[in-house]
Scaffold this motif. Sequence first.
Motif, PDB file in Angstrom:
ATOM      1  N   LEU A  56      -3.436   4.493  -1.504  1.00 10.61           N
ATOM      2  CA  LEU A  56      -3.421   4.174  -2.968  1.00 10.61           C
ATOM      3  C   LEU A  56      -3.311   2.443  -2.920  1.00 10.61           C
ATOM      4  O   LEU A  56      -2.732   1.880  -1.996  1.00 10.61           O
ATOM      5  CB  LEU A  56      -2.184   4.787  -3.454  1.00 10.61           C
ATOM      6  CG  LEU A  56      -2.607   6.195  -3.903  1.00 10.61           C
ATOM      7  CD1 LEU A  56      -0.915   6.639  -4.407  1.00 10.61           C
ATOM      8  CD2 LEU A  56      -3.462   6.541  -4.753  1.00 10.61           C
ATOM      9  N   GLU A  57      -3.749   1.676  -3.816  1.00  7.54           N
ATOM     10  CA  GLU A  57      -3.797   0.503  -3.994  1.00  7.54           C
ATOM     11  C   GLU A  57      -2.888   0.067  -5.116  1.00  7.54           C
ATOM     12  O   GLU A  57      -2.796  -0.979  -5.358  1.00  7.54           O
ATOM     13  CB  GLU A  57      -5.244  -0.106  -4.032  1.00  7.54           C
ATOM     14  CG  GLU A  57      -6.325   0.097  -2.939  1.00  7.54           C
ATOM     15  CD  GLU A  57      -5.880  -0.613  -1.931  1.00  7.54           C
ATOM     16  OE1 GLU A  57      -5.199  -1.578  -1.892  1.00  7.54           O
ATOM     17  OE2 GLU A  57      -6.207  -0.066  -0.475  1.00  7.54           O
ATOM     18  N   VAL A  58      -2.261   0.866  -5.835  1.00 10.15           N
ATOM     19  CA  VAL A  58      -1.443   0.763  -6.963  1.00 10.15           C
ATOM     20  C   VAL A  58      -0.100   1.114  -6.857  1.00 10.15           C
ATOM     21  O   VAL A  58       0.335   2.138  -5.951  1.00 10.15           O
ATOM     22  CB  VAL A  58      -2.288   1.420  -8.255  1.00 10.15           C
ATOM     23  CG1 VAL A  58      -3.498   0.807  -8.594  1.00 10.15           C
ATOM     24  CG2 VAL A  58      -2.156   2.788  -8.099  1.00 10.15           C
ATOM     25  N   LYS A  82       0.916  -1.142  -0.032  1.00  9.00           N
ATOM     26  CA  LYS A  82       0.173  -0.067   0.147  1.00  9.00           C
ATOM     27  C   LYS A  82       0.869   1.242  -0.146  1.00  9.00           C
ATOM     28  O   LYS A  82       2.164   1.214   0.493  1.00  9.00           O
ATOM     29  CB  LYS A  82      -0.889  -0.151   1.215  1.00  9.00           C
ATOM     30  CG  LYS A  82      -1.949  -1.093   1.115  1.00  9.00           C
ATOM     31  CD  LYS A  82      -3.021  -0.702   1.977  1.00  9.00           C
ATOM     32  CE  LYS A  82      -4.343  -1.643   2.072  1.00  9.00           C
ATOM     33  NZ  LYS A  82      -5.358  -0.931   2.513  1.00  9.00           N
ATOM     34  N   GLN A 114       3.694   9.906 -10.362  1.00 11.05           N
ATOM     35  CA  GLN A 114       3.781   8.555 -11.102  1.00 11.05           C
ATOM     36  C   GLN A 114       5.314   8.255 -11.310  1.00 11.05           C
ATOM     37  O   GLN A 114       5.597   7.246 -11.550  1.00 11.05           O
ATOM     38  CB  GLN A 114       3.206   8.778 -12.390  1.00 11.05           C
ATOM     39  CG  GLN A 114       1.463   9.146 -12.102  1.00 11.05           C
ATOM     40  CD  GLN A 114       0.886   9.427 -13.493  1.00 11.05           C
ATOM     41  OE1 GLN A 114       1.244  10.202 -14.218  1.00 11.05           O
ATOM     42  NE2 GLN A 114      -0.475   9.173 -13.552  1.00 11.05           N
ATOM     43  N   TYR A 124       1.051   3.971 -11.739  1.00 10.01           N
ATOM     44  CA  TYR A 124      -0.357   3.689 -12.066  1.00 10.01           C
ATOM     45  C   TYR A 124      -1.064   4.612 -11.260  1.00 10.01           C
ATOM     46  O   TYR A 124      -2.620   4.449 -11.470  1.00 10.01           O
ATOM     47  CB  TYR A 124      -0.827   2.222 -11.948  1.00 10.01           C
ATOM     48  CG  TYR A 124       0.173   1.650 -12.917  1.00 10.01           C
ATOM     49  CD1 TYR A 124       0.086   1.561 -14.406  1.00 10.01           C
ATOM     50  CD2 TYR A 124       1.147   0.585 -12.243  1.00 10.01           C
ATOM     51  CE1 TYR A 124       1.088   0.615 -14.653  1.00 10.01           C
ATOM     52  CE2 TYR A 124       1.963  -0.323 -12.980  1.00 10.01           C
ATOM     53  CZ  TYR A 124       1.785  -0.088 -14.189  1.00 10.01           C
ATOM     54  OH  TYR A 124       2.688  -0.931 -15.003  1.00 10.01           O
ATOM     55  N   VAL A 125      -0.960   5.527 -10.818  1.00 11.88           N
ATOM     56  CA  VAL A 125      -1.763   6.415  -9.767  1.00 11.88           C
ATOM     57  C   VAL A 125      -2.607   7.468 -10.673  1.00 11.88           C
ATOM     58  O   VAL A 125      -1.912   8.056 -11.602  1.00 11.88           O
ATOM     59  CB  VAL A 125      -0.961   7.441  -8.792  1.00 11.88           C
ATOM     60  CG1 VAL A 125      -1.817   8.347  -8.053  1.00 11.88           C
ATOM     61  CG2 VAL A 125      -0.124   6.566  -7.672  1.00 11.88           C
ATOM     62  N   GLY A 159      -9.361   7.560  -8.746  1.00 12.35           N
ATOM     63  CA  GLY A 159      -9.996   6.215  -8.997  1.00 12.35           C
ATOM     64  C   GLY A 159      -9.126   5.225  -8.436  1.00 12.35           C
ATOM     65  O   GLY A 159      -9.663   4.175  -8.187  1.00 12.35           O
ATOM     66  N   THR A 160      -7.795   5.346  -8.155  1.00 18.92           N
ATOM     67  CA  THR A 160      -6.898   4.097  -7.901  1.00 18.92           C
ATOM     68  C   THR A 160      -6.410   4.287  -6.397  1.00 18.92           C
ATOM     69  O   THR A 160      -5.893   3.543  -5.852  1.00 18.92           O
ATOM     70  CB  THR A 160      -5.748   4.348  -8.614  1.00 18.92           C
ATOM     71  OG1 THR A 160      -4.832   5.717  -8.314  1.00 18.92           O
ATOM     72  CG2 THR A 160      -5.892   4.113  -9.962  1.00 18.92           C
ATOM     73  N   GLY A 161      -7.155   5.178  -5.680  1.00 21.80           N
ATOM     74  CA  GLY A 161      -7.157   5.410  -3.949  1.00 21.80           C
ATOM     75  C   GLY A 161      -8.165   6.099  -3.675  1.00 21.80           C
ATOM     76  O   GLY A 161      -9.230   6.803  -4.450  1.00 21.80           O
TER      77      GLY A 161
END
Length: 161
Positions: A142-144, A2, A97, A148-149, A152-154
């Motif tokens: 964030l989960e990515v 994470k 990123q 890839y940020v 919608g990604t966190g």
Amino acid sequence: MKRTLLLMRHAQAEPGFGIDDIDRPLTAQGQAQAKVVGRLLAQHGCRIDHVVCSTALRTRQTLDGVLSTLGAESPPEIEYDEAAYNAASDTLLEMVQYADADIETMMVVGHNPSVSQLVFDFVAESESLTGFPPATVAEVQLEVEWLYVAPGTGTGHVLNG
């Protein structure tokens, strides 16, 4: 792994009468605000690995105030980036990123409107945001990987303000 992204608007700065905008210092209230944020982040258990900070005097002073009261065991790596001074929100996102994959927590210290626009992209719709005053900080989980940020990604929320 994470990742946590902290997005902070600089603390209250002096008006720009007679000096270049980039050279505007913090007011006494702004210096106090930055220290309050450092204590707040310490209470939340934040351990910052890397910071991207605008080269403006007020953002550097804000970061100094935050770090002086954060009480970190080891100081984060700090990247003063001239591009962050006038960056649009998509440029700030690109800076995030490009972060090294081993960074767990990154902080961006910048300016409005770009910081608030980036925060609004991540904050849950249930959290009403009507503004993003000086010395406000938001936390995005964030989960990515950093590469890839994107919105919608966190999910994020404002820690103060």
